[in-house]
Write a protein that holds these residues in place. Structure first.
Motif, mmCIF file in Angstrom:
data_model
loop_
_atom_site.group_PDB
_atom_site.id
_atom_site.type_symbol
_atom_site.label_atom_id
_atom_site.label_comp_id
_atom_site.label_asym_id
_atom_site.label_seq_id
_atom_site.Cartn_x
_atom_site.Cartn_y
_atom_site.Cartn_z
ATOM 1 N N SER A 214 0.801 -1.192 0.059
ATOM 2 C CA SER A 214 -0.037 -0.111 -0.004
ATOM 3 C C SER A 214 0.783 1.134 -0.012
ATOM 4 N N ALA A 215 1.703 1.213 0.745
ATOM 5 C CA ALA A 215 2.628 2.270 0.839
ATOM 6 C C ALA A 215 3.429 2.573 -0.390
ATOM 7 N N THR A 216 3.922 1.576 -1.162
ATOM 8 C CA THR A 216 4.614 1.804 -2.463
ATOM 9 C C THR A 216 3.787 2.205 -3.449
ATOM 10 N N LEU A 217 2.290 1.677 -3.455
ATOM 11 C CA LEU A 217 1.385 2.267 -4.480
ATOM 12 C C LEU A 217 1.127 3.744 -4.122
ATOM 13 N N ALA A 218 1.005 4.159 -2.853
ATOM 14 C CA ALA A 218 0.936 5.473 -2.488
ATOM 15 C C ALA A 218 1.956 6.310 -2.836
ATOM 16 N N ARG A 219 3.106 5.801 -2.962
ATOM 17 C CA ARG A 219 4.230 6.417 -3.362
ATOM 18 C C ARG A 219 4.208 6.952 -5.033
ATOM 19 N N HIS A 220 3.666 5.910 -5.551
ATOM 20 C CA HIS A 220 3.536 6.254 -7.077
ATOM 21 C C HIS A 220 1.997 6.346 -7.492
ATOM 22 N N TRP A 221 1.507 7.213 -6.806
ATOM 23 C CA TRP A 221 0.289 7.512 -7.153
ATOM 24 C C TRP A 221 0.147 7.970 -8.512
ATOM 25 N N TRP A 222 1.107 9.023 -8.862
ATOM 26 C CA TRP A 222 0.894 9.521 -10.212
ATOM 27 C C TRP A 222 0.752 8.467 -11.606
ATOM 28 N N ALA A 223 1.563 7.288 -11.029
ATOM 29 C CA ALA A 223 1.812 6.493 -12.248
ATOM 30 C C ALA A 223 0.216 5.629 -12.418
ATOM 31 N N ILE A 224 -0.723 5.510 -11.209
ATOM 32 C CA ILE A 224 -1.884 4.755 -11.437
ATOM 33 C C ILE A 224 -2.694 5.941 -12.341
ATOM 34 N N MET A 225 -2.370 7.118 -11.660
ATOM 35 C CA MET A 225 -3.275 8.383 -12.384
ATOM 36 C C MET A 225 -3.051 8.262 -13.773
ATOM 37 N N LEU A 226 -1.606 8.259 -14.094
ATOM 38 C CA LEU A 226 -1.230 8.786 -15.669
ATOM 39 C C LEU A 226 -1.750 7.345 -16.251
ATOM 40 N N ARG A 227 -1.870 6.281 -16.118
ATOM 41 C CA ARG A 227 -2.465 5.066 -16.645
ATOM 42 C C ARG A 227 -3.895 5.493 -16.816
ATOM 43 N N GLY A 228 -4.761 6.068 -15.929
ATOM 44 C CA GLY A 228 -5.872 6.392 -15.859
ATOM 45 C C GLY A 228 -6.467 7.539 -17.160
ATOM 46 N N VAL A 229 -5.241 8.348 -17.004
ATOM 47 C CA VAL A 229 -5.685 9.545 -17.968
ATOM 48 C C VAL A 229 -5.392 8.994 -19.526
ATOM 49 N N ILE A 230 -4.439 8.134 -19.687
ATOM 50 C CA ILE A 230 -4.260 7.481 -21.009
ATOM 51 C C ILE A 230 -5.404 6.438 -21.639
ATOM 52 N N ALA A 231 -5.785 5.888 -20.305
ATOM 53 C CA ALA A 231 -6.830 4.817 -20.645
ATOM 54 C C ALA A 231 -8.184 5.810 -21.100
ATOM 55 N N VAL A 232 -8.546 6.751 -20.307
ATOM 56 C CA VAL A 232 -9.632 7.705 -20.782
ATOM 57 C C VAL A 232 -9.494 8.431 -22.152
ATOM 58 N N LEU A 233 -8.493 8.961 -22.162
ATOM 59 C CA LEU A 233 -8.142 9.559 -23.389
ATOM 60 C C LEU A 233 -8.312 8.456 -24.777
ATOM 61 N N PHE A 234 -7.645 7.481 -24.603
ATOM 62 C CA PHE A 234 -7.852 6.186 -25.678
ATOM 63 C C PHE A 234 -9.439 5.957 -25.594
ATOM 64 N N GLY A 235 -10.249 5.602 -24.844
ATOM 65 C CA GLY A 235 -11.595 5.504 -24.756
ATOM 66 C C GLY A 235 -12.155 6.631 -25.574
ATOM 67 N N ILE A 236 -12.041 7.980 -25.310
ATOM 68 C CA ILE A 236 -12.568 9.034 -26.164
ATOM 69 C C ILE A 236 -12.422 8.777 -27.623
ATOM 70 N N ILE A 237 -10.979 8.693 -27.764
ATOM 71 C CA ILE A 237 -10.581 8.273 -29.279
ATOM 72 C C ILE A 237 -11.271 7.234 -29.943
ATOM 73 N N ALA A 238 -11.387 6.196 -29.203
ATOM 74 C CA ALA A 238 -12.227 4.867 -29.803
ATOM 75 C C ALA A 238 -13.604 5.448 -30.031
ATOM 76 N N LEU A 239 -14.136 5.954 -29.097
ATOM 77 C CA LEU A 239 -15.604 6.497 -29.364
ATOM 78 C C LEU A 239 -15.806 7.535 -30.308
ATOM 79 N N ALA A 240 -14.866 8.644 -30.509
ATOM 80 C CA ALA A 240 -14.810 9.341 -31.460
ATOM 81 C C ALA A 240 -14.515 9.070 -33.158
ATOM 82 N N ALA A 241 -13.553 8.061 -32.934
ATOM 83 C CA ALA A 241 -12.851 7.832 -34.266
ATOM 84 C C ALA A 241 -12.580 6.480 -34.552
#
Length: 182
Positions: free
Chosen positions: A2-29
């Motif tokens: 848990s502490a390790t994941l908490a230290r790297h919270w930004w990596a989890i959020m970056l994956r989330g942003v990339i997934a959301v952007l990919f999803g939007i592109i998949a819906l739009a194009a």
């Protein structure tokens, strides 16, 4: 962990942003996403085929059984070339393969439902079989539209997955700040 994941919270959020952007592109194009995936699959098949070719050459040098390795390597490279130079054909082949799976799977589920006692969920199993059959027929009738629908589902999945990762990252960020203050 848990502490390790908490230290790297930004990596989890970056994956989330990339997934959301990919999803939007998949819906739009969806067409562009499909062709891009076919192209990437073609690259993968070419690399895999080259590696297989190297393996079969090494098997020949070691007097090993090389025929099947060589056949697979050549097949992968041929399919890779098709996917690279005719990506729409690769997408169509995938959709038709999915249609065949849905039709066979649906038929088998219906056959199993007929043998199941009504008190054990025959209608539910039959409903699942009918859904598979209908999906398979729709994919055969309109494979390009089916490919677009599959891409939309992929896009929706990516958005939900990305939002879940963003939520997790946000919570981890808060926990990380709590660890730093302790």
């Amino acid at each position: 962990m848990s502490a390790t994941l908490a230290r790297h919270w930004w990596a989890i959020m970056l994956r989330g942003v990339i997934a959301v952007l990919f999803g939007i592109i998949a819906l739009a194009a969806p067409g562009a996403v499909l062709l891009s995936l076919a192209f990437l699959f073609g690259i993968y098949l070419m690399i895999d085929g080259i590696i297989g070719l190297i393996g079969s050459i090494r098997a020949v040098a070691a007097h090993g059984h090389w025929g099947p390795l060589l056949a697979e390597a050549v097949l992968n490279m041929l399919m890779g070339l098709i996917a690279l130079f005719m990506p729409a054909a690769a997408v169509l082949a995938f959709v038709l393969l999915m249609a065949a799976w849905a039709l066979i799977s649906g038929g088998l589920m219906l056959a199993a439902a007929m043998k199941l006692h009504t008190s054990h969920g025959r209608w539910w199993l039959g409903l699942g079989g009918m859904a598979s059959l209908i999906w398979g027929v729709l994919l055969v009738i309109a494979p390009l539209e089916g490919a677009v629908v599959l891409t939309w589902w992929l896009g929706l999945y990516a958005i939900v997955f990305g939002v879940a990762l963003l939520g997790c990252g946000w919570r981890l960020r808060g926990r990380h700040q709590g660890y730093q203050g302790a």
